[in-house]
Scaffold this motif. Sequence first.
Motif, short mmCIF file in Angstrom:
data_model
loop_
_atom_site.label_atom_id
_atom_site.label_comp_id
_atom_site.label_asym_id
_atom_site.label_seq_id
_atom_site.Cartn_x
_atom_site.Cartn_y
_atom_site.Cartn_z
N GLU A 234 -9.98 5.98 1.84
CA GLU A 234 -8.62 5.88 2.37
C GLU A 234 -7.72 5.08 1.42
OE1 GLU A 234 -8.74 4.01 6.23
OE2 GLU A 234 -10.03 2.39 5.54
N PRO A 235 -7.57 5.56 0.16
CA PRO A 235 -6.77 4.79 -0.81
C PRO A 235 -5.33 4.59 -0.38
CG PRO A 235 -7.19 7.02 -1.61
CD PRO A 235 -8.06 6.82 -0.41
N GLU A 236 -4.77 5.60 0.32
CA GLU A 236 -3.36 5.51 0.71
C GLU A 236 -3.13 4.39 1.72
OE1 GLU A 236 -5.28 8.47 3.59
OE2 GLU A 236 -5.59 7.65 1.59
N TRP A 237 -4.07 4.21 2.66
CA TRP A 237 -3.93 3.16 3.66
C TRP A 237 -4.16 1.77 3.05
CZ3 TRP A 237 -1.64 3.82 8.14
CH2 TRP A 237 -1.63 5.09 8.73
N LEU A 238 -5.10 1.66 2.13
CA LEU A 238 -5.35 0.37 1.49
C LEU A 238 -4.15 -0.07 0.65
CD1 LEU A 238 -9.08 0.93 0.49
CD2 LEU A 238 -8.23 -0.62 2.25
N ARG A 239 -3.51 0.89 -0.04
CA ARG A 239 -2.29 0.56 -0.80
C ARG A 239 -1.19 0.08 0.14
NH1 ARG A 239 -3.69 5.14 -3.93
NH2 ARG A 239 -2.35 6.46 -2.64
N LEU A 240 -1.04 0.78 1.27
CA LEU A 240 -0.02 0.39 2.24
C LEU A 240 -0.26 -1.02 2.76
CD1 LEU A 240 2.41 1.00 4.07
CD2 LEU A 240 0.82 2.07 5.69
N LEU A 241 -1.51 -1.36 3.03
CA LEU A 241 -1.83 -2.70 3.52
C LEU A 241 -1.41 -3.77 2.53
CD1 LEU A 241 -5.35 -2.21 5.15
CD2 LEU A 241 -3.20 -2.69 6.32
N GLY A 242 -1.63 -3.52 1.24
CA GLY A 242 -1.21 -4.49 0.23
C GLY A 242 0.30 -4.72 0.28
N GLU A 243 1.06 -3.64 0.52
CA GLU A 243 2.52 -3.76 0.62
C GLU A 243 2.92 -4.49 1.89
OE1 GLU A 243 3.82 0.25 0.37
OE2 GLU A 243 2.97 0.56 -1.63
N LEU A 244 2.24 -4.18 3.00
CA LEU A 244 2.59 -4.80 4.28
C LEU A 244 2.24 -6.29 4.31
CD1 LEU A 244 1.30 -2.05 6.77
CD2 LEU A 244 3.69 -2.62 6.29
N TYR A 245 1.11 -6.64 3.72
CA TYR A 245 0.64 -8.03 3.78
C TYR A 245 1.17 -8.89 2.64
CZ TYR A 245 -2.89 -6.22 7.10
OH TYR A 245 -3.53 -5.64 8.17
N GLN A 246 1.61 -8.27 1.56
CA GLN A 246 2.11 -9.00 0.40
C GLN A 246 1.08 -10.00 -0.13
OE1 GLN A 246 5.41 -8.58 -1.30
NE2 GLN A 246 4.79 -6.69 -0.30
N LYS A 247 -0.15 -9.53 -0.23
CA LYS A 247 -1.24 -10.33 -0.79
C LYS A 247 -2.36 -9.36 -1.17
CE LYS A 247 -1.43 -12.71 2.83
NZ LYS A 247 -1.67 -13.90 3.64
N PRO A 248 -3.35 -9.81 -1.93
CA PRO A 248 -4.43 -8.90 -2.32
C PRO A 248 -5.18 -8.35 -1.11
CG PRO A 248 -4.47 -10.89 -3.67
CD PRO A 248 -3.48 -11.14 -2.57
N VAL A 249 -5.36 -7.05 -1.09
CA VAL A 249 -6.18 -6.36 -0.08
C VAL A 249 -7.28 -5.63 -0.83
CG1 VAL A 249 -6.25 -4.54 1.67
CG2 VAL A 249 -4.29 -6.11 1.56
N ILE A 250 -8.52 -6.02 -0.56
CA ILE A 250 -9.65 -5.58 -1.37
C ILE A 250 -10.69 -4.89 -0.50
CG2 ILE A 250 -11.45 -6.35 -2.98
CD1 ILE A 250 -9.55 -9.00 -3.06
N PRO A 251 -11.09 -3.66 -0.83
CA PRO A 251 -12.17 -3.02 -0.06
C PRO A 251 -13.50 -3.73 -0.29
CG PRO A 251 -11.57 -1.67 -1.95
CD PRO A 251 -10.59 -2.79 -1.90
N LEU A 252 -14.20 -3.99 0.81
CA LEU A 252 -15.48 -4.71 0.74
C LEU A 252 -16.67 -3.77 0.55
CD1 LEU A 252 -15.07 -6.97 3.90
CD2 LEU A 252 -15.11 -7.79 1.56
#
Length: 476
Positions: A234-252
């Motif tokens: 789900e690359p599109e959702w992970l990118r969106l999360l980075g924009e929404l949270y304004q911090k690093p979002v990293i898949p575990l």
Amino acid sequence: MGDANGGSMHLVMLPWLAFGHILPFTELAKRIARQGHRVTLLSTPRNTSRLIHIPPELSNLIRVVDVALPRVERLPEDAEATIDLPSDDLRPYLRQAYDAAFASKLSEILQAEPSRPDWVLIDYAPYWAPALAARHGVPCAFLSLFGGAALGFMGSPETLMGQGKHARTRPEHLTAVPAYVPFPTTVAFRGYEAREIFNPGLVPDDSGVSESYRFSKSIAESQLVGVRSSDKFEPEWLRLLGELYQKPVIPLGLFPPPPTQDVAGHEATLQWLDRQAPGSVVYAAFGSEVKLKRAQLHTIALGLEDSGIPFLWAFRASADAEARNGEGAEELPEGYEQRVNGRGLVCRGWVPQARLLAHESMGGFLTHAGWNSITEGLARGVRLVLLPLMFEQGLNARHLVEKKVAVEVDRDEEDGSFTAEGIAVALRRVMVDGKSEEFGTKAEELAKVFGNEEENDQLLRGFLMCLSDHISQRQV
């Protein structure tokens, strides 16, 4: 403290008191320890004894700390996890006890020199942990056991707090795809789901805050966010999360539990599976949180029967069994097990789910669409039939249907009720009808993402490197 050059770190982990949170946090702790880092894992005595089993070879790297819960009015004395609660209405009192006990224990650990941790890794519930850790100069990371699509739908910390132009102030606000999602999707709640989740999810409860408030604070005040997912899924959702949270979002990574559980007491079950054709059996299970009513169990039973497909059902008694004085005979339709004998197995009590899903005869999974179960099913390449029942499960279901890997059981749009025929139709569509092979092919493709241990380890190493790099930058 950890080595600034990527050496061993000491990580404290705070899962929420639910089986579906403690178990994946424990699995993640083991995987982190295998990378050479030290982990302190917090839970309660009853949960550590029944759920947390650390292999001897990791015992020098994983320390399990028992945290005793205080007495809280209305909380049953032996309730240490959500599964122990006779009613979901008692969840706020478990949260009260959790907040008091775990904040105190974390404060104690943060002050312990020289073993003070390098990071605190938190679930959504301990919203107070980032500020507490910051007072001791320790960073915090939010670890999401929910997939990226569900998190993305729920929005930024501001939106989760019920503020800003995307605030959800009425249940119907949860039924539309948010305007901030820049790509086409069907991920949204149905009307009946929105009405069920709004009050317990977005309105403060007797613990003092709402569930969404806990998410908001945990995300906003953590230095980074790890998501139980993969950028190949789900690359599109992970990118969106980075924009929404304004911090690093990293898949575990997905870290599915290995299919190595003890099968004591289930030898006959495995022997029955051995006699079935490869890929022919549906496994039915609905997780530890769902409290199904007797009428719903009957509907599921008849749907499995009417499908004509071999099945194995991990059966749990209904939520209203005690009110009927535990009349077990009523839990299934009269004569049911005799009618399905040979084609279907009803297994009561605990079952080794990961072990069963890995059996070559398993071809499908009728599930509530919890992220843990989805992860376990897709890691083994089984096809999914989804019957979401609570929490974010409806969002997961829309996402997986969109990915063409699952079928969702038809529901009444007003009240969410389902029928035996709807279950049977969905099962046949995925398992035996003309296009069933397409679902099989897609499930096999995703097994190379969800169940690929090399890829999962690589994603985890990437997350751990981000933690280490953050320490290095702070020390410069």
